[in-house]
Write an enzyme that holds these catalytic residues in place. Sequence first.
Site, PDB file in Angstrom:
ATOM      1  N   LYS A  93       0.848  -1.211   0.000  1.00  0.00           N
ATOM      2  CA  LYS A  93       0.000   0.000   0.000  1.00  0.00           C
ATOM      3  C   LYS A  93       0.876   1.250   0.000  1.00  0.00           C
ATOM      4  CE  LYS A  93      -3.557  -2.487  -0.169  1.00  0.00           C
ATOM      5  NZ  LYS A  93      -4.714  -2.937   0.601  1.00  0.00           N
TER       6      LYS A  93
HETATM    7  C1  PLP Z   1      -5.801  -3.889   0.867  1.00  0.00           C
HETATM    8  C2  PLP Z   1      -7.237  -3.538   0.954  1.00  0.00           C
HETATM    9  C3  PLP Z   1      -8.026  -3.935   2.044  1.00  0.00           C
HETATM   10  C4  PLP Z   1      -7.559  -4.898   3.100  1.00  0.00           C
HETATM   11  O1  PLP Z   1      -6.414  -4.541   3.790  1.00  0.00           O
HETATM   12  P1  PLP Z   1      -5.471  -5.684   4.401  1.00  0.00           P
HETATM   13  O2  PLP Z   1      -4.514  -4.937   5.266  1.00  0.00           O
HETATM   14  O3  PLP Z   1      -4.800  -6.359   3.265  1.00  0.00           O
HETATM   15  O4  PLP Z   1      -6.340  -6.603   5.188  1.00  0.00           O
HETATM   16  C5  PLP Z   1      -9.323  -3.473   2.109  1.00  0.00           C
HETATM   17  N1  PLP Z   1      -9.855  -2.705   1.140  1.00  0.00           N
HETATM   18  C6  PLP Z   1      -9.151  -2.327   0.067  1.00  0.00           C
HETATM   19  C7  PLP Z   1      -9.788  -1.454  -0.959  1.00  0.00           C
HETATM   20  C8  PLP Z   1      -7.824  -2.750  -0.076  1.00  0.00           C
HETATM   21  O5  PLP Z   1      -7.126  -2.369  -1.157  1.00  0.00           O
END
Ligand code: PLP
Length: 372
Positions: free
Chosen positions: A189
């Site tokens: 991210k």
């Molecule tokens: C990555 C993501 C999540 C979940 O996050 P994690 O930390 O991987 O559990 C939720 N919503 C969106 C839009 C994402 O891109």
Amino acid sequence: MIPFLDLKVINQQHRQALIDAATRVIDSGWYVLGQEVKAFEQEFASYCSTQHCVGMANGLDALVLTLRAWKELGKLKEGDEVIVPANTYIASVLAITENRLKPVLVEPDEHSYNLCPQKVRQAITPKTKAIVAVHLYGQLAPMKAIMDLADEHDLLVLEDSAQAHGAMVDGQRAGSWGHASGFSFYPGKNMGALGDAGAMTTNDAELALTVRALGNYGSHKKYENLYQGLNSRLDEMQAALLRVKLQYLDADTLVRQKIAVAYAQGITNPLVTLPIAPSSTVTSLQNHVFHLFVVRVKARAAFQARLKASGIDTLIHYPIPPHQQQAYRDYQNLSLPLTEIIHQEVVSLPIGPTMGMGEVAEVIAACNRFSA
Ligand SMILES: *Cc1c(COP(=O)(O)O)cnc(C)c1O
């Protein structure tokens, strides 16, 4: 080879600061719910301009436990309808169904890929109680209009800000628009930990306390359990590393926005549909932090193969929409044509804070060389 995103190079830029932070945690002798988590929560709440931030084990839990907290507080109940964009990453939908709430999958806006206020309005029924507003690919959903609709119909709004750290409109960042917001710090991210991590932000003190308790076995006070909670805590090590990463988030975002502007100006091939206007500037793009730069190409497989042959990695976000997943076979009969076309045509170009402008020029040239 131009990689899609080079996490090793990204983290190596801050190698010494990360080692110092990790050393601080190792030497502290305190590894769960200590000073680092507390400091990170304060720093991230301040970054988002919210009163509260609660560290969680990951982004999915941040969404799941926020909805769960609303249930515990009597604001939602099993079977309530929750509006969510049909083209989102599946985690947004999992958070709803995990709570036995009913996801109402709404087609997105064709150009922004985010919720469209008119389509949301059409989907509201007497059973609708909440909206999960996803800032997909890093672009803020139209939050002003969504909050107006929510006020009008007395709905809760949970932002899914997992892809949009720092995106803002009128100086107001993702995470501060809704009644609450979930963030992910998964390594890939825009602000990534070195493992799983997440957080929720809100201005609602009672909600923050409830989410904190739910992620700590349902306990506000040691050995007293108010709820049947989970263990979903941000740990000291990831919090310490994230405090380093937060210092570079805005600079990293600026690089992403500059790459996006270069792509938008440089890619002139009519077979490649851009996500933003060629006239976009970094200042006009404050609402978009470009977690992903997603174009649309009808002959997507050929396009990806041609870029691969030029040494350029691309990915698809996402190949299968939630309603066509095996996990949601009950929804298979839904007709969501726009979502389905989007999933057939989208392809993400490399973008990231360590990508050089020479590499960007190579990607642009390869996109422009493509012919069907
Ligand atoms: C990555 C993501 C999540 C979940 O996050 P994690 O930390 O991987 O559990 C939720 N919503 C969106 C839009 C994402 O891109």
